[in-house]
Write a protein that holds these residues in place. Sequence first.
Motif, PDB file in Angstrom:
ATOM      1  N   LEU A 125     -33.821  31.558 -95.536  1.00 56.20           N
ATOM      2  CA  LEU A 125     -32.805  32.582 -96.184  1.00 56.20           C
ATOM      3  C   LEU A 125     -31.915  33.379 -95.309  1.00 56.20           C
ATOM      4  O   LEU A 125     -30.716  33.501 -95.585  1.00 56.20           O
ATOM      5  N   ILE A 126     -32.794  33.755 -94.035  1.00 54.06           N
ATOM      6  CA  ILE A 126     -31.913  34.404 -93.226  1.00 54.06           C
ATOM      7  C   ILE A 126     -30.744  33.479 -92.426  1.00 54.06           C
ATOM      8  O   ILE A 126     -29.455  33.899 -92.013  1.00 54.06           O
ATOM      9  N   ASN A 127     -31.163  32.243 -92.081  1.00 51.86           N
ATOM     10  CA  ASN A 127     -30.338  31.183 -91.692  1.00 51.86           C
ATOM     11  C   ASN A 127     -29.189  30.965 -92.379  1.00 51.86           C
ATOM     12  O   ASN A 127     -27.932  31.061 -92.093  1.00 51.86           O
ATOM     13  N   GLU A 128     -29.360  30.928 -93.858  1.00 50.84           N
ATOM     14  CA  GLU A 128     -28.168  30.706 -94.706  1.00 50.84           C
ATOM     15  C   GLU A 128     -27.268  31.767 -94.904  1.00 50.84           C
ATOM     16  O   GLU A 128     -26.166  31.586 -95.059  1.00 50.84           O
ATOM     17  N   GLY A 129     -28.132  32.982 -94.733  1.00 54.85           N
ATOM     18  CA  GLY A 129     -27.250  34.163 -94.838  1.00 54.85           C
ATOM     19  C   GLY A 129     -26.290  34.331 -93.653  1.00 54.85           C
ATOM     20  O   GLY A 129     -25.013  34.778 -93.885  1.00 54.85           O
ATOM     21  N   ALA A 130     -26.768  33.860 -92.573  1.00 52.24           N
ATOM     22  CA  ALA A 130     -26.028  34.010 -91.299  1.00 52.24           C
ATOM     23  C   ALA A 130     -24.796  33.030 -91.489  1.00 52.24           C
ATOM     24  O   ALA A 130     -23.620  33.371 -91.092  1.00 52.24           O
ATOM     25  N   LYS A 131     -24.963  31.902 -92.036  1.00 51.90           N
ATOM     26  CA  LYS A 131     -24.193  30.861 -92.191  1.00 51.90           C
ATOM     27  C   LYS A 131     -22.953  31.370 -93.298  1.00 51.90           C
ATOM     28  O   LYS A 131     -21.718  31.051 -93.198  1.00 51.90           O
ATOM     29  N   ILE A 132     -23.392  32.292 -94.116  1.00 51.55           N
ATOM     30  CA  ILE A 132     -22.648  32.637 -95.354  1.00 51.55           C
ATOM     31  C   ILE A 132     -21.655  33.722 -94.738  1.00 51.55           C
ATOM     32  O   ILE A 132     -20.443  33.871 -95.017  1.00 51.55           O
ATOM     33  N   LEU A 133     -22.191  34.414 -93.648  1.00 55.62           N
ATOM     34  CA  LEU A 133     -21.483  35.477 -92.889  1.00 55.62           C
ATOM     35  C   LEU A 133     -20.115  34.690 -91.916  1.00 55.62           C
ATOM     36  O   LEU A 133     -19.220  35.170 -91.998  1.00 55.62           O
ATOM     37  N   GLU A 134     -20.816  33.663 -91.372  1.00 54.86           N
ATOM     38  CA  GLU A 134     -19.685  33.183 -90.469  1.00 54.86           C
ATOM     39  C   GLU A 134     -18.541  32.545 -91.276  1.00 54.86           C
ATOM     40  O   GLU A 134     -17.547  32.275 -90.724  1.00 54.86           O
ATOM     41  N   GLU A 135     -18.954  31.958 -92.446  1.00 53.80           N
ATOM     42  CA  GLU A 135     -17.927  31.367 -93.110  1.00 53.80           C
ATOM     43  C   GLU A 135     -16.861  32.296 -94.109  1.00 53.80           C
ATOM     44  O   GLU A 135     -16.165  31.904 -94.450  1.00 53.80           O
ATOM     45  N   GLY A 136     -17.468  33.431 -93.824  1.00 47.83           N
ATOM     46  CA  GLY A 136     -16.579  34.682 -94.522  1.00 47.83           C
ATOM     47  C   GLY A 136     -16.598  34.668 -96.211  1.00 47.83           C
ATOM     48  O   GLY A 136     -16.013  35.179 -96.684  1.00 47.83           O
ATOM     49  N   ILE A 137     -17.770  33.975 -96.627  1.00 44.34           N
ATOM     50  CA  ILE A 137     -18.194  34.256 -97.950  1.00 44.34           C
ATOM     51  C   ILE A 137     -18.678  35.668 -98.446  1.00 44.34           C
ATOM     52  O   ILE A 137     -18.314  36.195 -99.344  1.00 44.34           O
ATOM     53  N   ALA A 138     -19.418  36.168 -97.436  1.00 45.56           N
ATOM     54  CA  ALA A 138     -19.832  37.536 -97.642  1.00 45.56           C
ATOM     55  C   ALA A 138     -19.284  38.519 -96.435  1.00 45.56           C
ATOM     56  O   ALA A 138     -19.252  37.708 -95.185  1.00 45.56           O
ATOM     57  N   LEU A 139     -18.853  39.498 -96.417  1.00 45.92           N
ATOM     58  CA  LEU A 139     -18.182  40.204 -95.586  1.00 45.92           C
ATOM     59  C   LEU A 139     -19.388  41.132 -94.762  1.00 45.92           C
ATOM     60  O   LEU A 139     -19.163  40.943 -93.409  1.00 45.92           O
ATOM     61  N   ARG A 140     -20.350  41.560 -95.214  1.00 44.55           N
ATOM     62  CA  ARG A 140     -21.385  42.061 -94.361  1.00 44.55           C
ATOM     63  C   ARG A 140     -22.854  41.572 -94.707  1.00 44.55           C
ATOM     64  O   ARG A 140     -23.230  41.361 -95.725  1.00 44.55           O
ATOM     65  N   ALA A 141     -23.848  41.709 -93.908  1.00 43.03           N
ATOM     66  CA  ALA A 141     -25.223  41.231 -94.019  1.00 43.03           C
ATOM     67  C   ALA A 141     -25.748  42.148 -95.092  1.00 43.03           C
ATOM     68  O   ALA A 141     -26.663  41.708 -95.817  1.00 43.03           O
TER      69      ALA A 141
END
Length: 208
Positions: A125-141
């Motif tokens: 979940l953490i790794n996928e969350g980090a990818k979501i951040l780097e792709e700009g899908i989410a703005l903040r952790a």
Amino acid sequence: TREAQFLVEEGATVAEVDNTLTAWGMAMGPLAVCDLAGVDVCWRIRQEYKHLHPAGWRDVLVVDQLYEKGRYGQKTGAGWYKYEGRNALPDPEVEQIIVDSATKAGIKRRKISPEEIIERTVYTLINEGAKILEEGIALRALDIDVIYIYGYGFPPFRGGPMHYADTVGLKQVYNRISEFHKEHGEMWAPSKLLKELADSGKTFADYD
């Protein structure tokens, strides 16, 4: 859920995976959730997304067999567990399906520790969350953490997967994910953002 299924193929029991995660603070274990939502629903979701899997992607072995046997979860009285009302009971038939599937696939089963169960299911979940951040899908952790706490039963006292990663230490999380990458293949490829933060000694809170 994917990693939970891999863990039972590799040697954990269904109850061991779910009980470890509920003891850790989850509202329900992932396999019990599948039974609640419906094994047929889990099966359908997999069919919809199969075309996105790259070559060599490891697929789960058991859920298709549960579906084919009409074991749709609580609504049919049997899924990953068998049910007496709402009470989930370990089912020897499922354990045999798991063992037979693993043997056929050449998976060497072993004793799996509670620590590995938590790492395999939470660090993904953490790794996928980090990818979501780097792709700009989410703005903040923080936004990811809020969704997991209020939408998916993640234990609030853990602060969500991204905050939890900060408490463990991103360097430790990154190193473990890198080990899983070597052992389990490309589905564990570490996020570039996670590596950058880990190498610089920063946290997801710093990123926010």
